[in-house]
Structure formats: structure tokens, C-alpha cells
Design a protein around this motif. Sequence first.
Motif, PDB file in Angstrom:
ATOM      1  N   ARG A  15      60.148 -46.895 -31.501  1.00  0.00           N
ATOM      2  CA  ARG A  15      60.623 -45.745 -30.718  1.00  0.00           C
ATOM      3  C   ARG A  15      59.454 -45.058 -30.017  1.00  0.00           C
ATOM      4  N   GLU A  16      58.301 -45.040 -30.677  1.00  0.00           N
ATOM      5  CA  GLU A  16      57.122 -44.415 -30.071  1.00  0.00           C
ATOM      6  C   GLU A  16      56.652 -45.202 -28.852  1.00  0.00           C
ATOM      7  N   GLU A  17      56.655 -46.543 -28.970  1.00  0.00           N
ATOM      8  CA  GLU A  17      56.231 -47.374 -27.854  1.00  0.00           C
ATOM      9  C   GLU A  17      57.231 -47.278 -26.705  1.00  0.00           C
ATOM     10  N   ALA A  18      58.519 -47.247 -27.028  1.00  0.00           N
ATOM     11  CA  ALA A  18      59.541 -47.111 -25.990  1.00  0.00           C
ATOM     12  C   ALA A  18      59.390 -45.782 -25.247  1.00  0.00           C
ATOM     13  N   THR A  29      73.267 -52.244 -35.040  1.00  0.00           N
ATOM     14  CA  THR A  29      73.350 -51.714 -36.395  1.00  0.00           C
ATOM     15  C   THR A  29      73.253 -52.846 -37.413  1.00  0.00           C
ATOM     16  N   VAL A  30      72.819 -52.476 -38.618  1.00  0.00           N
ATOM     17  CA  VAL A  30      72.728 -53.426 -39.723  1.00  0.00           C
ATOM     18  C   VAL A  30      73.505 -52.851 -40.900  1.00  0.00           C
ATOM     19  N   ILE A  38      71.318 -47.606 -38.421  1.00  0.00           N
ATOM     20  CA  ILE A  38      71.058 -47.773 -36.991  1.00  0.00           C
ATOM     21  C   ILE A  38      69.634 -48.296 -36.832  1.00  0.00           C
ATOM     22  N   ASP A  39      69.525 -49.495 -36.274  1.00  0.00           N
ATOM     23  CA  ASP A  39      68.225 -50.151 -36.119  1.00  0.00           C
ATOM     24  C   ASP A  39      67.254 -49.236 -35.371  1.00  0.00           C
ATOM     25  N   LYS A  40      66.082 -49.043 -35.950  1.00  0.00           N
ATOM     26  CA  LYS A  40      64.994 -48.231 -35.383  1.00  0.00           C
ATOM     27  C   LYS A  40      65.191 -46.719 -35.553  1.00  0.00           C
ATOM     28  N   TYR A  41      66.367 -46.295 -35.982  1.00  0.00           N
ATOM     29  CA  TYR A  41      66.634 -44.854 -35.992  1.00  0.00           C
ATOM     30  C   TYR A  41      66.765 -44.256 -37.388  1.00  0.00           C
ATOM     31  N   ASN A  42      67.556 -44.845 -38.262  1.00  0.00           N
ATOM     32  CA  ASN A  42      67.657 -44.234 -39.588  1.00  0.00           C
ATOM     33  C   ASN A  42      67.337 -45.218 -40.712  1.00  0.00           C
ATOM     34  N   ILE A  43      66.594 -46.267 -40.348  1.00  0.00           N
ATOM     35  CA  ILE A  43      66.028 -47.154 -41.358  1.00  0.00           C
ATOM     36  C   ILE A  43      64.695 -47.676 -40.818  1.00  0.00           C
ATOM     37  N   THR A  44      63.655 -47.501 -41.596  1.00  0.00           N
ATOM     38  CA  THR A  44      62.339 -47.991 -41.168  1.00  0.00           C
ATOM     39  C   THR A  44      62.226 -49.478 -41.491  1.00  0.00           C
ATOM     40  N   SER A 254      65.211 -54.175 -38.252  1.00  0.00           N
ATOM     41  CA  SER A 254      66.201 -54.585 -39.243  1.00  0.00           C
ATOM     42  C   SER A 254      67.181 -55.631 -38.722  1.00  0.00           C
ATOM     43  N   VAL A 255      67.505 -55.606 -37.429  1.00  0.00           N
ATOM     44  CA  VAL A 255      68.474 -56.583 -36.905  1.00  0.00           C
ATOM     45  C   VAL A 255      67.844 -57.962 -36.784  1.00  0.00           C
TER      46      VAL A 255
END
Length: 272
Positions: A15-18, A29-30, A38-44, A254-255
Motif C-alpha cells: 500500500r505504501e508503494e502504491a 479477498t482471502v 482483504i488482501d493488503k488491507y486487514n491482513i499483513t 495473501s492472494v
Amino acid sequence: MSVQILIDSTADLSREEAERLGVRIVPLTVHFGDRQFIDKYNITEEQFYDMLNTEAEMPTTTQVSPQSFLDVYAEYPNDEIVGIYIAQKLSGTYQSAVIAKEECGREDIYPIDSLTVSAGAALLVNEAVRMRDEGKSGKEIAEHITELTKHVEMLAVFNTMRYLVKGGRLSSTKGTLGNLLGIKPIIMVKDGVLEVIGKERGMKKALDFVVRHLRELPDFDSSKPIAYSHSFNPSDLELLKQELGEGQTLIMGSVVGTHAGPGALLVGYYRK
């Protein structure tokens, strides 16, 4: 009119690079059982691979829905939108983006099937960002990136084929070779298709295969950048970089990690 670049989370930009590049992530999602992340958002990435190693149940993934794309499109009513998405042979996300475009009736939205994923997709995203920053139109960017998709390939080495087979991305017959006696299959991702092109015993020999394969390609484009992604295998990644050179480095989210499993390495590159 400005250009907004959309990507899905399987390009594996953080997210930082984006945010630094000025692109918008539309996440897949996974699922672990009835728990959704939610991939990149609520799971590292760290949390995901810890769960992958400890949970009894294998995770599953869900593509982006057309409604999610409609919601994002509505946020940019006055911008052209160029979207670069995971190969449609690997996910229905690109098709959802196309359906959403048709539903909203806008002609200034350009969904692109990247024909790849992760490190391969990141190469295309970087080129799209460069063109946007040079002031190119959405149409110009989309036409150029669509042409470049034909020249991007990716090689992958997996610690195990269990996850690709379980996720339906590779047949059980082909996957069997990767689970015998430490054999590491080398997979090419080209035109959205996964193909086993070699097999070696042990990761070191598998990486040597990758290096040799790239050096022997008559049309390998050394003038263009390469990119790497890995699922927490930094030591083998460094071995690969020592042979092929530095490049953008990503951690599989995660995906992508659901299908690659832990310890995997990918390298994306251009052919002329």
C-alpha cells in the motif's frame, strides 16, 4: 483530464508503494474457513504466512466483484481510468472490471488483462506510471501496456506444488513431480498460462536453472528492468539477485501466497 491507474492486489505492490506511485489498489479477498480478509488491507503478509503454516484448513480466494469496480469508478468521474489486472486465465477479476465498465457506460475506462501476476504485473504498472507522469492519455497508456503484455514473462520456483494443485492452478498430475524427493519444478507464466518447463532437486539447482534459462534466451531484453517477488525466502532471493542483478522486490500478498505457498520465488522480465 488526468489519468487514474487502478491495479488489483495481486500485483503485490504494498500500500505504501502504491501510494508513492499514485496508483489505486482494488483488493481481492482471502478466506480461512468463514473468516474473510482483504488482501493488503486487514491482513499483513506476516500474519497470512503464519496462518498458512498453522491453520488446518487451506485458504481460498475471491476475485474482485463488478460492484466493487463500479464503486471505485464512481470515485473518479472526471478522470480517465487505466486498470491493470491479473491474467483472466487465473482470475475473474479482469472480467469483473470489464462488466463494470459496460454497466456504467463510460468510454474513458481501459481495463487491461496483464496476462501475468505479481512481479510480472508490477513491471507493467511501473511503465504505466511512467507514461502517466509524462502526460500520456489513458488511451495511449492502455494501447502501449496492452502491447507490452505480449513481451512480459515470469519464471517461478516453488518449494511445494501443494498450493497450486489445491487451488486448481495446476493439475494434480503435474503437481506430483514437485512433491517427490525434494524436486522443485520451474514454472513459466506466459500469456496467463502456467507451464512446468523444468524440474531440479533442491532450490539451489532450481535457481541455477532459472539463471541459465534467462541467459540462454536469444531475445531476453536486458535493456528493460526485471522484478522479483517472494513468499518470505530472502536468502534464495539474494542468490538470484547476485546472478541476475537488482530489481524491484515484492513480497507476495495473501492472494498470490494462497496459490504459491511459502518459500516461493518469482522473477518477471521482458522479451524483445
